[in-house]
Motif scaffolding. Structure first.
Motif, PDB file in Angstrom:
ATOM      1  N   PHE A 155     -56.135  -7.634  64.907  1.00  0.00           N
ATOM      2  CA  PHE A 155     -57.239  -8.073  65.778  1.00  0.00           C
ATOM      3  C   PHE A 155     -57.559  -7.054  66.873  1.00  0.00           C
ATOM      4  O   PHE A 155     -58.675  -7.037  67.380  1.00  0.00           O
ATOM      5  N   TYR A 191     -60.763  -5.096  67.015  1.00  0.00           N
ATOM      6  CA  TYR A 191     -61.672  -5.594  65.975  1.00  0.00           C
ATOM      7  C   TYR A 191     -62.965  -6.058  66.649  1.00  0.00           C
ATOM      8  O   TYR A 191     -62.935  -6.982  67.472  1.00  0.00           O
ATOM      9  N   TYR A 247     -62.455  -6.635  70.202  1.00  0.00           N
ATOM     10  CA  TYR A 247     -61.499  -7.633  70.703  1.00  0.00           C
ATOM     11  C   TYR A 247     -60.379  -6.908  71.445  1.00  0.00           C
ATOM     12  O   TYR A 247     -59.793  -5.959  70.922  1.00  0.00           O
ATOM     13  N   ASP A 291     -53.045 -17.237  66.821  1.00  0.00           N
ATOM     14  CA  ASP A 291     -53.586 -16.639  65.603  1.00  0.00           C
ATOM     15  C   ASP A 291     -53.131 -15.183  65.574  1.00  0.00           C
ATOM     16  O   ASP A 291     -53.291 -14.455  66.564  1.00  0.00           O
ATOM     17  N   ASP A 344     -53.039 -12.790  57.766  1.00  0.00           N
ATOM     18  CA  ASP A 344     -53.707 -13.527  58.847  1.00  0.00           C
ATOM     19  C   ASP A 344     -53.225 -14.977  58.789  1.00  0.00           C
ATOM     20  O   ASP A 344     -53.297 -15.595  57.718  1.00  0.00           O
ATOM     21  N   HIS A 378     -61.937 -17.198  55.054  1.00  0.00           N
ATOM     22  CA  HIS A 378     -62.520 -15.966  54.505  1.00  0.00           C
ATOM     23  C   HIS A 378     -61.618 -15.332  53.458  1.00  0.00           C
ATOM     24  O   HIS A 378     -60.400 -15.548  53.479  1.00  0.00           O
ATOM     25  N   HIS A 438     -61.756  -9.523  56.967  1.00  0.00           N
ATOM     26  CA  HIS A 438     -62.758 -10.492  56.527  1.00  0.00           C
ATOM     27  C   HIS A 438     -63.469  -9.954  55.303  1.00  0.00           C
ATOM     28  O   HIS A 438     -64.210  -8.970  55.387  1.00  0.00           O
ATOM     29  N   GLU A 488     -58.341 -21.919  56.837  1.00  0.00           N
ATOM     30  CA  GLU A 488     -58.014 -22.133  58.248  1.00  0.00           C
ATOM     31  C   GLU A 488     -58.777 -23.272  58.895  1.00  0.00           C
ATOM     32  O   GLU A 488     -59.718 -23.036  59.658  1.00  0.00           O
ATOM     33  N   TRP A 496     -65.997 -14.253  73.408  1.00  0.00           N
ATOM     34  CA  TRP A 496     -65.024 -14.562  72.355  1.00  0.00           C
ATOM     35  C   TRP A 496     -64.643 -16.031  72.290  1.00  0.00           C
ATOM     36  O   TRP A 496     -64.766 -16.650  71.235  1.00  0.00           O
ATOM     37  N   GLU A 544     -53.596 -21.994  59.798  1.00  0.00           N
ATOM     38  CA  GLU A 544     -54.124 -21.011  58.832  1.00  0.00           C
ATOM     39  C   GLU A 544     -52.999 -20.317  58.084  1.00  0.00           C
ATOM     40  O   GLU A 544     -51.968 -19.970  58.674  1.00  0.00           O
TER      41      GLU A 544
HETATM   42  N1  MF3 Z   1     -57.922 -15.285  62.239  1.00  0.00           N
HETATM   43  C1  MF3 Z   1     -59.160 -15.038  62.919  1.00  0.00           C
HETATM   44  C2  MF3 Z   1     -60.245 -14.856  61.913  1.00  0.00           C
HETATM   45  O1  MF3 Z   1     -60.011 -15.097  60.779  1.00  0.00           O
HETATM   46  C3  MF3 Z   1     -58.970 -14.011  63.918  1.00  0.00           C
HETATM   47  C4  MF3 Z   1     -60.023 -13.082  64.266  1.00  0.00           C
HETATM   48  S1  MF3 Z   1     -59.852 -12.686  65.903  1.00  0.00           S
HETATM   49  C5  MF3 Z   1     -60.605 -11.215  66.118  1.00  0.00           C
HETATM   50  O2  MF3 Z   1     -61.363 -14.545  62.190  1.00  0.00           O
HETATM   51  F1  MF3 Z   1     -60.471 -10.914  67.303  1.00  0.00           F
HETATM   52  F2  MF3 Z   1     -60.008 -10.342  65.392  1.00  0.00           F
HETATM   53  F3  MF3 Z   1     -61.860 -11.324  65.751  1.00  0.00           F
END
Ligand code: MF3
Ligand code: CO
Length: 251
Positions: free
Chosen positions: A57, A60, A63, A94, A105, A168, A175, A201, A218, A232
């Motif tokens: 993360f 990302y 983030y 998470d 994840d 996802h 993702h 999740e 966020w 999840e």
């Molecule tokens: N598990 C989350 C997801 O599937 C976590 C994303 S957090 C982020 O989207 F910061 F990475 F976006």
């Protein structure tokens, strides 16, 4: 594009998944009244890196932290900071880890001290929603079957199913396709095939399904400020039961 993972890919994802699981297990030993969410972030990052992985993360889409810590009415994507956990809170943690070209994840919701019975029940049912959903994470079913099972189970308890955020596909990217909503219609959507990897999740609210995003860009919170839980795991579609990559111990 939906990627089908080879046996070798899946073994790499298993490594990533185990690191995520172990990080969450570490988090379960640290969460208690007085601990700040940034302390959890620091320990999670240290552990993930100690295993040779990188927090998925961090950075990302900008983030700023390594994990998400979402307390009480926060649904997901809570940013670790100076907030100190207190008796009666729930916290969804998470975690994502990237190693050898693949991501894992997973998320858990932990109880802090004495949590009201109706909130404990929400946390328990959210985990059960995951297991209801993955009864259909098999060849022969479709994505809509998973979502329908989660939605039906949650709504039978009177809970709200978050629509704006979904599970996802996962692999070389955190993702990937397909989307895996926590709602849906039986027999609709993408057909599940052996070698697909998905993160299922459920995000389930005690009250309204409606959510807002805070001005930090966020944090997602419930519109009625009632608590929300998240559970999840990353899994692989196989010939038989799904193989959970972020849950090897405990059922
Ligand atoms: N598990 C989350 C997801 O599937 C976590 C994303 S957090 C982020 O989207 F910061 F990475 F976006
Ligand atoms: Co996810």
């Amino acid at each position: 594009m939906i990627t089908i993972k080879s046996a070798a890919d899946i073994e790499k994802m298993d490594v990533a998944g185990r690191i995520v699981e172990e990080t969450l297990n570490l988090m379960s030993t640290l969460v208690r009244p007085g601990v700040t969410t940034e302390e959890l972030d620091r320990e999670a990052e240290r552990f993930i890196r100690s295993r040779g992985a990188v927090p998925s993360f961090l950075n990302y889409s900008g983030y700023p932290k390594s994990i998400c810590t979402s307390v009480n009415e926060q649904v997901v994507h809570g940013i670790p900071g100076s907030y100190k956990l207190k008796d009666g809170d729930i916290i969804s943690v998470d975690v994502g880890a990237y190693i050898n070209g693949f991501h894992g994840d997973a998320a858990r919701t932990f109880l802090i001290g004495n949590v009201p019975d109706e909130v404990k029940e929400l946390v328990k049912v959210t985990k059960e929603c995951f297991f209801e959903g993955i009864k259909f994470a098999k060849v022969g079913y479709r994505i809509g079957d998973i979502g329908h099972a989660i939605q039906s189970y949650a709504e039978s308890h009177g809970y709200g199913v978050v629509r704006e955020l979904i599970g996802h596909g996962i692999g070389r990217e955190m993702h990937e396709e397909p989307d895996v909503p926590n709602y849906g219609r039986p027999g609709r959507g993408v057909r599940l095939e052996k070698g697909m990897c998905i993160a299922v999740e459920p995000m389930i609210n005690l009250g309204t399904e409606k959510v807002w995003q805070l001005s930090d860009g966020w944090t997602i919170v419930t519109q009625d400020d009632k608590p929300s839980a998240h559970y999840e795991n990353t899994l692989v579609i196989t010939d038989g039961e799904p193989r959970l990559l972020t849950l090897h111990e405990e059922g």
